[in-house]
Design a protein around this motif. Structure first.
Motif, short mmCIF file in Angstrom:
data_model
loop_
_atom_site.label_atom_id
_atom_site.label_comp_id
_atom_site.label_asym_id
_atom_site.label_seq_id
_atom_site.Cartn_x
_atom_site.Cartn_y
_atom_site.Cartn_z
N GLY A 100 -39.47 114.47 -45.42
CA GLY A 100 -39.76 115.75 -44.75
C GLY A 100 -38.55 116.66 -44.61
O GLY A 100 -38.64 117.85 -44.96
N PRO A 101 -37.41 116.16 -44.12
CA PRO A 101 -36.26 117.06 -43.96
C PRO A 101 -35.80 117.70 -45.27
O PRO A 101 -35.16 118.74 -45.25
N VAL B 290 -39.66 119.96 -46.72
CA VAL B 290 -40.23 121.11 -45.99
C VAL B 290 -39.37 122.37 -46.16
O VAL B 290 -39.90 123.41 -46.55
N PRO B 291 -38.05 122.32 -45.91
CA PRO B 291 -37.29 123.57 -46.08
C PRO B 291 -37.29 124.06 -47.52
O PRO B 291 -37.36 125.26 -47.77
N LEU C 176 -40.49 125.77 -48.19
CA LEU C 176 -40.56 127.07 -47.49
C LEU C 176 -39.73 128.14 -48.20
O LEU C 176 -39.96 129.33 -48.01
N VAL D 64 -34.59 131.25 -42.81
CA VAL D 64 -34.66 130.07 -41.94
C VAL D 64 -34.66 128.80 -42.78
O VAL D 64 -33.94 127.83 -42.48
N ALA D 65 -35.44 128.81 -43.88
CA ALA D 65 -35.50 127.62 -44.75
C ALA D 65 -34.13 127.32 -45.33
O ALA D 65 -33.69 126.16 -45.36
N ALA E 151 -31.83 125.95 -42.64
CA ALA E 151 -32.22 124.57 -42.30
C ALA E 151 -31.73 123.61 -43.37
O ALA E 151 -31.26 122.50 -43.07
#
Lengths: 220, 163, 386
Positions: A26-27, A30-31, A34, A192-193, A196
């Motif tokens: 996930g870490p 997800v970014p 995105l 933001v992505a 992150a």
């Protein structure tokens, strides 16, 4: 019949391990998703490349480990070293990804309105492939469990089959990530992505260095 | 438009009412609601539920269910044993403990019980069953490998062996 | 209605009469007395004195808000007091209880780690996947339990949305106080992209908290560990964590607010603030800009302590999602173009009514939650004096 039974075991193990795979990947996933284009199709394409590269990572590890002795490869000391290298590489790819994703934006970042995102197909494919391969080589706990079970198989082909079916079981859990394609893409989301990704890369970098220096960050 | 205005003021009035009701009604209601959710504190911290107690005469040893870490958690699987009450323990504890209840001792645990609760505790665990790891002069290095005094009990956490 | 709005005077309104101000303050006085002297609770003399001081303090500030028709500077006095007095009361309590600010492993195992609101977003995914709360506290404890804090947070969020960050957060006051010290900002040009960083910290911490199964923000990045409690540094890892906490606190809460006159930790870092911004969508109260009246002179951009206004948002007649309803922009606008607003109503139609309704709700919550923390801090100081 034994092959059928081991396939059944592998897929159940994969399905049960799915949440752990989601948590581990996930870490990274997800970014980077995105930072991609909006829509189901680009996300499905990205996810397909990511998962294919992840399968390649699994297989690569299985083949090399079988030659060297699979159980020996899963012992704590070499595992720690391999994970340290993989973490540092993951951090590097994430940083590169965060840097290169800036080209996804066509307007200054202060503007929070929708912006046109430029076409940049190769970026997504190579990034997804690199991240997928490295997460495939990342010895997360479910991978280790599957590895130990595969080591007990009679032949390399059987072990590879076990890994492949295990992979299929875990991959079902990744399908909902395509839903991230629904989220609107504007400068804010992409920035933001990217930020992150940098934060997560810094985490992986510090953990990777700690592992290479012999400090156990996680794992058994 | 007028309906929106009426709805807006109604919602604003309801918000003020929520504020007034919070300390008397809503805060207790929400807190009880959250407490009633089927959630539990991570067993790596809490040690997991007690499954049985072994009587040792003046004191007893509570055996907890083994705890397995989640996902990439930086702890080993472990089992927690509680010696209690501390006041009934001898100055030197050396017990063989049957953790899994099969009638055979699994580990031998030795530690000193100081009168003063402040000094750090140290424990030696000898594995009599390969499922459990040996510990030498362990203090409180990790949640999965420690000896600590909590209230009126001394807790020992023994890591399970590598898979 | 629109005609009313445009005919509002441009000049700053005169102070409200003392009689009217007192009348408007009366409910808050009653509320304060109810909160600090509720029947049935046994109080020590020190607690009675600190409760009385707090009730007087909160009531006076509200009276001044009514009298002056301005919000920000009076709220700031409360908020800075909250930020300063929270560590005093909290640190004293934990040092008395356990002798150190570091959380010993024994306290974690016993489930006695006080739960603050910061980890709430990090708990959601692990709880959803495994029904497990990744925090070494107690769920049901009345004084410092997870359920009690989540219950307070839920109620206050329903009332205020992101207003939590201006009327309830017991951390933000320190930086707001530091930001108020210099007369002018030394650093004026701030990269607008930095306002996205809290969202990135939130995303990264939520994902890492699930992966590592620990409250990653509390373990690695919370600047306020420096003034509350921290994981006792038993090894090199603990030492690194504590160095990070202190550096972040010094940089984001002391140095940068002093140089920029902004709440930099809140604007550029706090993941809880980003999470709380989402609840501005459900909050009925908001701050709006009357586009017809706005010049725009952009004085509000400089005044906003949280970088919650941009040229684009002003042009759209709204604040950004991160607006924490502190009232700085409303008070500073020379044309009274920025107003308190109730969703669904005409912009700038009786904005003082919207302000009053919001302030009654927010101040009642502030007295209940922040007021009790202030009273605890005052009681601690009195304990040392007496």
């Amino acid at each position: 019949m034994p092959a059928f039974a081991s396939c059944g075991e592998a897929i159940i193990l994969g399905l049960v391990s799915g949440p752990a795979c989601i948590a581990a990947c996930g870490p990274i996933l997800v970014p980077s998703l995105l930072a991609e284009h909006k829509g189901f199709r680009p996300h499905a394409r990205y996810l397909s490349v990511f998962l294919a590269a992840r399968l390649l990572g699994y297989m690569l590890f299985a083949v090399v480990a079988w030659e060297l002795g699979l159980l020996a490869s899963l012992l704590p000391a070499p595992r720690l070293l391999l994970m340290g290298v993989v973490y540092v590489l993951l951090a590097g790819v994430l940083l590169w990804y965060a840097y290169s994703a800036r080209r996804s934006c066509a307007q200054p970042c202060a503007d929070s309105k929708l912006v046109q995102i430029t076409e940049n197909r190769n970026h997504g494919v190579t990034g997804a492939a690199a991240l997928g391969l490295l997460t495939g080589l990342n010895l997360c706990p479910p991978f280790v469990v599957a590895g130990i079970r595969a080591a007990q198989m009679g032949s390399m082909a059987a072990a590879l089959l076990f890994f492949a079916v295990f992979f299929l079981g875990t991959s079902i859990w990744f399908v909902p990530f395509v839903g991230l394609g629904c989220i609107v893409r504007n400068q804010a989301v992409i920035t933001v992505a990217r930020m992150a990704m940098v934060l997560i890369a810094l985490y992986y970098l510090s953990m990777g260095i700690a592992m290479l220096l012999g400090k156990k960050a996680y794992g058994y | 438009m007028k309906l929106r205005v009426v709805l807006g003021y109604t919602a604003a009035g309801a918000t003020v009412l929520v504020a007034v009701l919070t300390p008397f009604l809503l805060f207790p209601l929400f807190s009880k609601g959250v407490a009633a959710l089927p959630l539990h504190v991570d067993e790596v911290y809490s040690g997991g539920p007690t499954v049985r107690a072994i009587s040792m005469g003046a004191y007893s040893i509570d055996v907890h269910r083994p705890v397995y870490p989640h996902f990439l958690q930086s702890e080993k699987p472990f089992v927690q044993l509680d010696w209690n009450p501390v006041s009934a323990l001898p100055q030197h504890v050396s017990d063989e403990v049957d953790i899994d209840g099969d009638g055979q001792p699994d580990i031998r645990v030795c530690f000193e019980v100081p009168r003063d609760p402040k000094p750090p505790l140290r424990v030696d665990v000898v594995s009599l069953n390969p499922r459990y790891q040996t510990m030498q002069n362990a203090g409180k290095e990790k949640f999965s490998r420690l000896i600590v005094r909590v209230d009126n009990a001394i807790l020992v956490r023994v890591p399970l062996a590598n898979p | 209605m629109a005609t009313d709005a445009r005919t509002l005077p441009l000049a700053r309104p005169a102070p409200r009469g003392i009689g009217w101000s007192l009348l408007l303050t009366l409910p808050i006085l009653v509320w304060s007395l109810l909160m600090f002297f509720n029947p049935g609770s046994s109080k020590t003399p020190i607690w009675i004195i600190s409760g009385a001081i707090t009730a007087l303090f909160m009531t006076t500030l509200f009276f001044m808000m009514m009298r002056s028709r301005s919000t920000y500077r009076w709220r700031r006095i409360f908020f800075v007091s909250l930020g300063v007095l929270f560590p005093i009361g909290f640190i004293y309590n934990i040092v008395v209880m356990r002798g150190t600010m570091g959380i010993p492993v024994e306290e974690m195992i016993a489930g006695r780690t006080p739960f603050c609101f910061m980890p709430i977003p990090m708990l959601i995914l692990p709880a959803a996947f495994t029904r497990t709360l990744v925090f070494p506290g107690s769920i049901a404890s009345a004084s410092h339990g997870i359920a009690a804090m989540v219950g307070v947070w839920l109620a206050l969020t329903l009332v205020m949305g992101k207003g939590w960050c201006s009327y309830a957060c017991f951390f933000g006051g320190i930086e707001e106080g530091v930001a108020a010290i210099p007369a002018r900002a030394k650093i004026r040009k701030l990269d607008p992209r930095l306002r996205y960083l809290p969202w990135a910290v939130l995303l990264a911490m939520v994902l890492l908290s699930l992966a590592l199964f620990e409250p990653a923000y509390c373990m690695w990045l919370c600047p306020f560990k420096a003034v509350s409690e921290y994981v006792a540094a038993r090894n090199l890892l603990g030492l690194v964590q504590n160095v990070i906490f202190i550096l972040l606190f010094a940089g984001l809460v002391i140095v940068l607010p002093f140089l920029t006159k902004k709440r930099t930790q809140c604007s550029w870092f706090c993941p809880f603030g980003a999470f709380q911004s989402i609840f501005n969508k459900i909050s009925i109260f908001e701050v709006k800009i009357d586009k017809e009246r706005c010049k725009p002179c952009l004085v509000c951009l400089n005044a906003c302590p949280n970088l919650s206004l941009s040229k684009e948002s002003v042009a759209r007649g709204e604040t950004l999602l991160s607006c924490m309803k502190c009232g700085a922009c409303v008070d500073v606008c020379p044309r009274q173009a920025i107003v308190w607003h109730i969703k669904g109503t005409e912009i700038a139609w009786k904005p003082e009514r919207a302000r009053l309704m919001f302030l009654y709700a927010a101040w009642a919550m502030a007295i209940m939650f922040g007021g009790s923390i202030i009273a605890q801090g005052i009681a601690t100081i009195l304990h040392f004096i007496v």
